[in-house]
Design a protein around this motif. Structure first.
Motif, PDB file in Angstrom:
ATOM      1  N   GLU A   1       0.723  -1.126  -0.153  1.00 13.05           N
ATOM      2  CA  GLU A   1      -0.193   0.134   0.143  1.00 13.05           C
ATOM      3  C   GLU A   1       0.875   1.337  -0.027  1.00 13.05           C
ATOM      4  N   ARG A   2       1.864   1.198   0.808  1.00 17.81           N
ATOM      5  CA  ARG A   2       2.929   2.537   0.858  1.00 17.81           C
ATOM      6  C   ARG A   2       3.676   2.417  -0.777  1.00 17.81           C
ATOM      7  N   MET A   3       3.909   1.513  -1.260  1.00 16.11           N
ATOM      8  CA  MET A   3       4.562   1.595  -2.540  1.00 16.11           C
ATOM      9  C   MET A   3       3.568   2.015  -3.599  1.00 16.11           C
TER      10      MET A   3
ATOM     11  N   GLN B   1       1.432   4.340  -3.147  1.00 19.68           N
ATOM     12  CA  GLN B   1       1.461   5.761  -3.137  1.00 19.68           C
ATOM     13  C   GLN B   1       2.261   6.511  -4.072  1.00 19.68           C
ATOM     14  N   TYR B   2       3.472   5.789  -4.543  1.00 17.77           N
ATOM     15  CA  TYR B   2       4.512   6.196  -5.473  1.00 17.77           C
ATOM     16  C   TYR B   2       4.539   5.391  -6.724  1.00 17.77           C
ATOM     17  N   GLY B   3       3.249   5.621  -7.364  1.00 15.66           N
ATOM     18  CA  GLY B   3       3.071   4.823  -8.691  1.00 15.66           C
ATOM     19  C   GLY B   3       4.334   4.768  -9.866  1.00 15.66           C
ATOM     20  N   ASP B   4       4.849   6.059  -9.878  1.00 15.01           N
ATOM     21  CA  ASP B   4       5.759   6.403 -10.762  1.00 15.01           C
ATOM     22  C   ASP B   4       7.181   5.890 -10.326  1.00 15.01           C
ATOM     23  N   VAL B   5       7.481   5.327  -9.252  1.00 16.49           N
ATOM     24  CA  VAL B   5       8.704   4.685  -8.890  1.00 16.49           C
ATOM     25  C   VAL B   5       8.918   3.331  -9.598  1.00 16.49           C
ATOM     26  N   GLU B   6       9.921   3.074 -10.313  1.00 10.91           N
ATOM     27  CA  GLU B   6      10.049   1.887 -10.975  1.00 10.91           C
ATOM     28  C   GLU B   6      10.701   0.739  -9.715  1.00 10.91           C
ATOM     29  N   TRP B   7       9.790   0.153  -8.994  1.00 10.84           N
ATOM     30  CA  TRP B   7      10.182  -0.817  -8.000  1.00 10.84           C
ATOM     31  C   TRP B   7      11.094  -1.968  -8.222  1.00 10.84           C
ATOM     32  N   ASP B   8      10.807  -2.267  -9.700  1.00  8.63           N
ATOM     33  CA  ASP B   8      11.836  -3.490 -10.307  1.00  8.63           C
ATOM     34  C   ASP B   8      13.140  -2.734 -10.185  1.00  8.63           C
TER      35      ASP B   8
ATOM     36  N   VAL C   1      14.330  -0.462  -7.999  1.00  7.40           N
ATOM     37  CA  VAL C   1      14.921  -0.184  -6.807  1.00  7.40           C
ATOM     38  C   VAL C   1      15.201  -1.518  -6.051  1.00  7.40           C
ATOM     39  N   SER C   2      14.530  -2.652  -6.539  1.00 10.63           N
ATOM     40  CA  SER C   2      14.940  -3.741  -6.064  1.00 10.63           C
ATOM     41  C   SER C   2      16.170  -4.427  -6.670  1.00 10.63           C
ATOM     42  N   ARG C   3      16.494  -4.270  -7.890  1.00  9.00           N
ATOM     43  CA  ARG C   3      17.683  -4.599  -8.745  1.00  9.00           C
ATOM     44  C   ARG C   3      18.839  -3.771  -7.796  1.00  9.00           C
TER      45      ARG C   3
ATOM     46  N   ARG D   1      21.951  -5.630  -5.976  1.00  6.95           N
ATOM     47  CA  ARG D   1      23.201  -5.480  -6.626  1.00  6.95           C
ATOM     48  C   ARG D   1      24.189  -4.864  -5.438  1.00  6.95           C
ATOM     49  N   GLU D   2      23.695  -4.163  -4.672  1.00  5.45           N
ATOM     50  CA  GLU D   2      24.450  -3.312  -3.845  1.00  5.45           C
ATOM     51  C   GLU D   2      24.768  -4.352  -2.588  1.00  5.45           C
ATOM     52  N   ARG D   3      24.033  -5.079  -2.158  1.00  8.24           N
ATOM     53  CA  ARG D   3      23.936  -6.165  -1.191  1.00  8.24           C
ATOM     54  C   ARG D   3      24.995  -7.217  -1.543  1.00  8.24           C
ATOM     55  N   LEU D   4      24.984  -7.661  -2.973  1.00  6.49           N
ATOM     56  CA  LEU D   4      25.959  -8.562  -3.416  1.00  6.49           C
ATOM     57  C   LEU D   4      27.256  -8.227  -3.362  1.00  6.49           C
ATOM     58  N   GLU D   5      27.447  -6.492  -3.708  1.00  6.40           N
ATOM     59  CA  GLU D   5      28.767  -5.984  -3.728  1.00  6.40           C
ATOM     60  C   GLU D   5      29.309  -6.113  -2.467  1.00  6.40           C
TER      61      GLU D   5
END
Length: 79
Positions: A17-19, A21-28, A30-32, A36-40
């Motif tokens: 529901e919170r996500m 609210q920001y329909g213009d954000v490309e959540w995929d 953000v997830s990638r 990537r940062e966690r793997l690094e």
């Protein structure tokens, strides 16, 4: 056409529901980026501890701490 591997992430209704609210954000994306940062971070810790007797659990805890410190520094720099 080559099929791109994909994963499904369960986020729970409150977060969804919170996500929404920001329909213009490309959540995929953000997830990638987060994956990537966690793997690094994990790879850096693995490389740094390769010749030590540190346990996998301790290495994972160290990676968590590095992530927390990096996130805090990013927040502080943007203030």
């Amino acid at each position: 056409m080559t099929r791109v591997p994909s994963i499904t992430v369960d986020v729970g209704e409150p977060l969804k529901e919170r996500m929404e609210q920001y329909g213009d954000v490309e959540w995929d994306e953000v997830s990638r980026r987060a994956i990537r940062e966690r793997l690094e971070t994990l790879e850096l810790v693995e490389e740094a501890t390769a010749d030590t007797d540190i346990s996998d659990a301790d290495a994972a805890e160290l990676a968590d701490r590095i992530d927390e410190i990096a996130q805090r520094r990013i927040r502080e720099a943007s203030d």
